[in-house]
Design a protein around this motif. Structure first.
Motif, PDB file in Angstrom:
ATOM      1  N   PHE A 110     -25.423  43.030  28.455  1.00 17.43           N
ATOM      2  CA  PHE A 110     -24.435  42.528  29.820  1.00 17.43           C
ATOM      3  C   PHE A 110     -25.177  41.343  30.420  1.00 17.43           C
ATOM      4  O   PHE A 110     -24.712  40.942  31.463  1.00 17.43           O
ATOM      5  CB  PHE A 110     -24.614  43.756  30.424  1.00 17.43           C
ATOM      6  CG  PHE A 110     -24.066  45.120  30.247  1.00 17.43           C
ATOM      7  CD1 PHE A 110     -22.817  45.219  29.821  1.00 17.43           C
ATOM      8  CD2 PHE A 110     -24.686  46.392  30.431  1.00 17.43           C
ATOM      9  CE1 PHE A 110     -22.205  46.200  29.468  1.00 17.43           C
ATOM     10  CE2 PHE A 110     -24.071  47.321  29.907  1.00 17.43           C
ATOM     11  CZ  PHE A 110     -22.794  47.530  29.659  1.00 17.43           C
TER      12      PHE A 110
ATOM     13  N   TYR B  40     -21.453  45.001  36.087  1.00 17.42           N
ATOM     14  CA  TYR B  40     -21.477  44.362  34.737  1.00 17.42           C
ATOM     15  C   TYR B  40     -20.688  45.315  33.560  1.00 17.42           C
ATOM     16  O   TYR B  40     -20.393  44.702  32.592  1.00 17.42           O
ATOM     17  CB  TYR B  40     -22.979  44.075  34.464  1.00 17.42           C
ATOM     18  CG  TYR B  40     -23.632  42.891  35.004  1.00 17.42           C
ATOM     19  CD1 TYR B  40     -23.115  42.517  36.071  1.00 17.42           C
ATOM     20  CD2 TYR B  40     -24.681  42.307  34.371  1.00 17.42           C
ATOM     21  CE1 TYR B  40     -23.832  41.266  36.835  1.00 17.42           C
ATOM     22  CE2 TYR B  40     -25.536  41.188  35.006  1.00 17.42           C
ATOM     23  CZ  TYR B  40     -24.851  40.750  35.925  1.00 17.42           C
ATOM     24  OH  TYR B  40     -25.412  39.724  36.631  1.00 17.42           O
TER      25      TYR B  40
ATOM     26  N   ARG C  29     -24.462  46.213  40.783  1.00 19.06           N
ATOM     27  CA  ARG C  29     -24.752  45.197  39.762  1.00 19.06           C
ATOM     28  C   ARG C  29     -24.271  45.795  38.414  1.00 19.06           C
ATOM     29  O   ARG C  29     -23.579  45.450  37.642  1.00 19.06           O
ATOM     30  CB  ARG C  29     -25.910  44.296  39.966  1.00 19.06           C
ATOM     31  CG  ARG C  29     -25.797  42.907  38.999  1.00 19.06           C
ATOM     32  CD  ARG C  29     -27.052  42.365  39.184  1.00 19.06           C
ATOM     33  NE  ARG C  29     -27.447  42.072  40.649  1.00 19.06           N
ATOM     34  CZ  ARG C  29     -26.826  41.075  41.205  1.00 19.06           C
ATOM     35  NH1 ARG C  29     -26.204  40.333  40.554  1.00 19.06           N
ATOM     36  NH2 ARG C  29     -26.995  40.633  42.462  1.00 19.06           N
TER      37      ARG C  29
END
Length: 372
Positions: free
Chosen positions: A3, A284, A280
């Motif tokens: 990622f 991602y 986050r």
């Protein structure tokens, strides 16, 4: 799965951040709230000059052939600066509708305008809820009726509109020029730096998206894509709110000590950081699903939407609390983040709807698994 963003994508992030720090500081968002922000139009033009408006567009339409990940990078930086530019309405919504629902010939007529810097918008219910009688009417190539809540409606040059088709007695998505026969009215919102307008179409010529077989399915697909891209904006805003709170905690002193040295403030900042990192990871995952066209896209979009909305809302609120009584004043920029967090949290439908979609998606996955 990896990622991590590539070196080229990190270079893009650095350059866009430098540009926005210089050209779109928080004072620009404040100015847009106070005077309508003529400067914001110039910033959008310069962003187009940098090539931001070509992201995700095919080379045949003036694009650079880049994908969703690059647009996610830019979205995060725009969110970090609270930049008052029509990125969401143009690239997250209108451009995605054209990419999904227009033929190549139609794309080659309309998408180059976005690449050159024309703003576009999405005149369809942002929350996915609609009533046929409330939609504009499309008859014999002409639009009549109103659209009550259109993002960046005052700045847009053209729009993708959800309308009732009198011929088929169903729904249709059409492209319309926003010229003199469209009456635009600014709408008051919590965050005037991300303005909305209402439209009244009075015999406006329009053309249907010519590769769209199911308008409601396309509306849903556009909302899923926009949810991921908007989640990156929220993530950028949450990180900036954390930076602002931490910076103040290092400088503000009471009883001879920086307030950041007190356990109560440390815990606040740690809680913001933890929520931001959780968001986050969801963002991602959503970026991967969007870039790869993975079947997990609906679930990933819901996860990103929920986690980023909660993280930004929490960060904006705790930033005010960290600043104490000063955080509630007009002069301190905390309220800019709070306004943006609240408005983005409802822009594509409230978080409860997306949480329900997430739960139903997870339940469907569990039911599809073979018994142990």
């Amino acid at each position: 799965m990896n990622f991590e963003f590539t070196e080229d994508q990190d270079v893009l992030r650095t350059e866009v951040r430098k540009f926005l720090v210089n050209e779109a500081p928080l004072t620009l968002a404040r100015a847009t709230m106070e005077d309508g922000g003529e400067r914001a139009k110039a910033v959008w033009g310069r962003l187009a000059g940098l090539g931001v408006t070509t992201l995700m567009l095919p080379p045949s339409c003036g694009g650079h052939g880049l994908g969703a990940l690059e647009l996610c990078v830019v979205a995060e930086e725009v969110g970090r600066q609270l930049a008052p530019v029509p990125l969401a309405s143009t690239l997250y919504l209108a451009a995605q509708a054209l990419l999904l629902g227009a033929s190549q010939a139609q794309q080659e007529r309309w998408l180059p305008r976005i690449a050159r810097g024309d703003a576009a918008t999405w005149a369809a219910p942002l929350d996915g809820q609609w009533r046929a009688e409330a939609l504009p009417v499309f008859e014999s190539g002409v639009l009549r009726g109103g659209a009550p809540l259109v993002p960046d409606g005052m700045a847009a040059a053209f729009a993708v509109v959800l309308a009732r088709d009198t011929r088929s007695e169903g729904l249709v998505l059409v492209l319309a020029e926003l010229g003199a026969r469209v009456r635009r009215t600014p709408r008051a919102t919590l965050d005037p730096a991300r303005p909305f307008a209402s439209f009244e179409f009075d015999g406006v010529e329009a053309e249907p998206l010519d590769a769209c077989a199911d308008p409601l399915a396309l509306v849903s697909a556009v909302r899923e894509r926009a949810a991921i891209l908007l989640a990156f904006e929220q993530l950028g805003g949450a990180d900036a709110a954390l930076d602002m709170a931490a910076g103040y905690a290092r400088e503000r002193r009471t009883f001879g000590r920086a307030i950041g040295s007190y356990q109560g403030i440390k815990h606040k900042l740690a809680d913001i950081y933890t929520r931001n990192q959780m968001a986050r990871s969801h963002c991602y995952y959503g970026a991967w699903a969007l870039a790869s066209g993975a079947p997990e896209l609906p679930l990933a979009a819901a996860g990103a939407r929920v986690s980023a909305s909660e993280a930004f809302g929490f960060a904006a609120q705790e930033n005010i609390q960290t600043h104490g009584g000063m955080g509630y004043t007009w002069e301190i920029d905390c309220h800019l983040f709070y306004r943006r967090a609240r408005q983005l949290a409802v822009m594509l439908g409230n978080v409860h709807e997306w949480r329900e979609r997430l739960v139903k998606g997870l339940e469907a996955e569990l039911e599809a698994q073979p018994p142990a």
